[in-house]
Design a protein around this motif. Structure first.
Motif, short mmCIF file in Angstrom:
data_model
loop_
_atom_site.label_atom_id
_atom_site.label_comp_id
_atom_site.label_asym_id
_atom_site.label_seq_id
_atom_site.Cartn_x
_atom_site.Cartn_y
_atom_site.Cartn_z
N UNK A 90 11.70 0.66 -3.68
CA UNK A 90 10.47 -0.08 -2.98
C UNK A 90 9.10 1.28 -2.43
N UNK A 91 9.27 2.70 -3.38
CA UNK A 91 8.61 2.75 -2.70
C UNK A 91 6.96 1.99 -3.04
N UNK A 92 6.35 2.58 -3.97
CA UNK A 92 5.49 1.58 -5.01
C UNK A 92 5.42 0.36 -4.26
N UNK A 93 6.34 -0.24 -4.45
CA UNK A 93 5.57 -1.63 -3.54
C UNK A 93 5.15 -1.55 -1.82
N UNK A 94 5.98 -1.11 -1.07
CA UNK A 94 5.84 -0.67 0.34
C UNK A 94 4.06 0.09 0.12
N UNK B 150 -3.88 -0.57 -7.35
CA UNK B 150 -3.61 0.27 -8.28
C UNK B 150 -1.95 0.63 -7.60
N UNK B 151 -1.75 0.60 -6.85
CA UNK B 151 -0.04 0.79 -6.36
C UNK B 151 0.63 -0.07 -7.22
N UNK B 152 0.15 -1.01 -6.64
CA UNK B 152 1.33 -2.29 -8.00
C UNK B 152 1.00 -1.93 -9.24
N UNK B 153 0.02 -1.77 -10.00
CA UNK B 153 0.39 -1.30 -10.74
C UNK B 153 0.98 -0.12 -11.64
N UNK B 154 0.87 1.09 -10.85
CA UNK B 154 1.84 2.18 -11.01
C UNK B 154 3.10 1.84 -10.66
N UNK B 155 3.63 0.89 -9.53
CA UNK B 155 4.63 0.80 -9.47
C UNK B 155 5.22 0.42 -11.20
N UNK B 156 4.72 -0.66 -11.56
CA UNK B 156 4.60 -1.34 -13.04
C UNK B 156 5.00 -0.56 -13.93
N UNK C 210 6.77 -6.92 -7.61
CA UNK C 210 5.54 -6.11 -7.99
C UNK C 210 4.27 -6.85 -8.76
N UNK C 211 4.95 -8.08 -9.30
CA UNK C 211 3.63 -9.14 -10.21
C UNK C 211 3.37 -9.55 -8.65
N UNK C 212 4.26 -10.27 -7.86
CA UNK C 212 4.26 -11.24 -7.05
C UNK C 212 3.14 -10.79 -6.30
N UNK C 213 3.45 -10.24 -5.56
CA UNK C 213 2.74 -8.82 -4.29
C UNK C 213 1.29 -8.51 -5.29
N UNK C 214 1.28 -8.01 -6.39
CA UNK C 214 -0.23 -7.98 -7.50
C UNK C 214 -0.62 -9.28 -7.20
N UNK C 215 0.01 -10.50 -7.75
CA UNK C 215 -0.86 -11.77 -7.72
C UNK C 215 -1.58 -12.50 -6.64
N UNK C 216 -0.13 -11.76 -5.30
CA UNK C 216 -1.02 -12.47 -4.04
C UNK C 216 -2.38 -11.47 -3.26
N UNK C 217 -2.22 -10.07 -3.76
CA UNK C 217 -3.91 -9.33 -3.84
C UNK C 217 -4.69 -9.93 -4.41
N UNK C 218 -4.52 -10.12 -5.82
CA UNK C 218 -6.48 -10.83 -6.77
C UNK C 218 -6.32 -12.31 -6.14
N UNK C 219 -5.29 -13.02 -5.40
CA UNK C 219 -5.33 -14.38 -4.66
C UNK C 219 -6.01 -14.08 -3.50
N UNK C 220 -6.33 -13.06 -2.55
CA UNK C 220 -6.94 -12.93 -1.85
C UNK C 220 -8.53 -11.92 -2.16
#
Length: 404
Positions: free
Chosen positions: A63-67, A83-89, A99-109
């Motif tokens: 969960x390091x990259x997710x956090x 960048x963090x989510x991409x490194x985690x993937x 990671x993909x879901x939270x990346x989607x939320x960031x893109x949404x923001x």
């Protein structure tokens, strides 16, 4: 009952939506790393620094990259969050769901709704039963203006998650989208008919102007040319046969001369002629001499004169043709200029009318779009301080602020 967006928009704002997810191992707080503990304590600023240090030193949990991505998200540093989510993937592909879901939320923001849709789709590839990704993907589609696709996604969500607490509100949103889609389709149909009518009117005006002002010009040109040709017929022949319109001699005199010329020669001819008309002898002698000169032209001279007449006639006809062409070209240019001016005037009128209609449509569309977007944002956001994923092995933790 007709669905009103304003009627349920305020209600939707108080309901929680899908949120950022934090999936960690089911362990005690003492089992967490220092960075993860700081994040759980809502100290995102220090947590991201410690988590970056732990990654550098190889102290990486699942969960390091997710956090880390969630920490940057809370700080509003969305580029670093991505960048963090991409490194985690890349480092932990097995954790692609969250990671993909939270990346989607960031893109949404970031209002990059196209990339958000892609990220939510990747989360569903990792877990087809992850229905919250369907809801957020529907929100992103609505925000990008893809109303039909968004409606289908919302319908798919309530079919697969019938017990979702927001089902009733989502159903109201689906009805509102159906009404908006039907309104836009009808508006597009009316606009197409209006444009068709405008172009038919435009073409009709051009054809009418062409009939009124263009064709008569050619008719007048042809009449003028015909009149000019009739008036100037055989001018060279007249010049060849003499400039004076008066007769060479009296007809009876010329007939007598011809008859006498056939019977006699020399002085007998002149004596008889003098006896008949002594007073006009001098004049007749001069004219008859000229006539005799004319009648004594050789065939070669007559042929040469005819050739000159032919050349003169051809030159004159050539000049008339050039004048006709010049007049036609002038009339054509004038007609084209008038036609172009008429087209420009009609085009400017049409453009102004379309601009006014477009401004009115845009104002109404913006108003309706704003209402729909507010609904989507209410579904996308959260009114709770818990970040949960609905997956196994979760730990709920408090946050100081909401993740909009």
């Amino acid at each position: 009952m007709k669905i009103k967006l304003k009627g349920f928009l305020i209600i939707l704002l108080i309901f929680a939506g899908s949120s950022l997810y934090s999936q960690i191992s089911s362990v005690t707080n003492s089992g967490l790393s220092r960075g993860e503990t700081l994040f759980k304590e809502n100290n995102a600023k220090d947590a991201v620094q410690v988590l970056e240090y732990e990654i550098i030193n190889g102290q990486i949990s699942e969960n390091t990259y997710n956090f880390l991505g969630l920490g940057y998200y809370q700080l509003g540093e969305y580029d670093k969050s991505l960048d963090a989510f991409k490194r985690g993937l890349k480092a932990q592909p097995d954790n692609a769901k969250l990671l993909s879901y939270n990346m989607g939320n960031t893109y949404y923001a970031l209002k990059d709704y196209s990339s958000a849709v892609t990220s939510y789709s990747n989360a569903l590839k990792a877990d087809p039963l992850f229905y919250d990704a369907i809801l957020n993907r529907a929100n992103a589609l609505l925000m990008s203006g893809q109303l039909v696709s968004a409606k289908d996604e919302y319908s798919d969500f309530i079919t697969k998650a019938p017990d979702n607490p927001q089902r009733e509100r989502i159903e109201l949103l689906i009805k509102a989208l159906e009404e908006e889609i039907a309104r836009r389709e009808e508006e597009a149909r009316l606009l197409a008919e209006q444009n068709k009518a405008q172009w038919e009117e435009y073409d009709g005006n051009l054809n009418e102007k062409k009939k009124d002002s263009f064709t008569p010009d050619w008719e007048q040109i042809e009449r003028d040319l015909a009149d000019g040709k009739a008036v100037n017929e055989n001018p060279e022949w007249e010049r060849i046969n003499g400039e004076s319109p008066e007769p060479v001699a009296d007809a009876s005199v010329m007939q007598k001369v011809d008859e006498t010329n056939d019977k006699t020669e020399g002085s007998a001819y002149w004596e008889e002629f003098e006896h008949e008309n002594n007073t006009s002898f001098a004049f007749a002698e001069e004219q008859i001499t000229d006539e005799q000169d004319w009648l004594t032209f050789s065939d070669e001279e007559l042929d040469e004169m005819k050739e000159l007449e032919k050349q003169s006639r051809e030159e004159h006809e050539k000049w008339l043709e050039n004048e006709r062409r010049r007049a036609e070209e002038l009339a054509r240019n004038e007609a084209l200029t008038r036609q172009k001016q008429q087209e420009q005037a009609l085009e400017e009128e049409r453009r102004l009318r379309e601009q006014l209609l477009e401004e009115m449509r845009k104002s109404e569309d913006d108003r309706r779009k704003k209402l729909l977007e507010d609904v989507a944002n209410s579904l996308q956001g959260s009114d709770s301080t818990n970040l949960t994923s609905g997956a196994e092995d979760l730990i709920d933790y408090d946050l100081e602020g909401e993740l909009d």
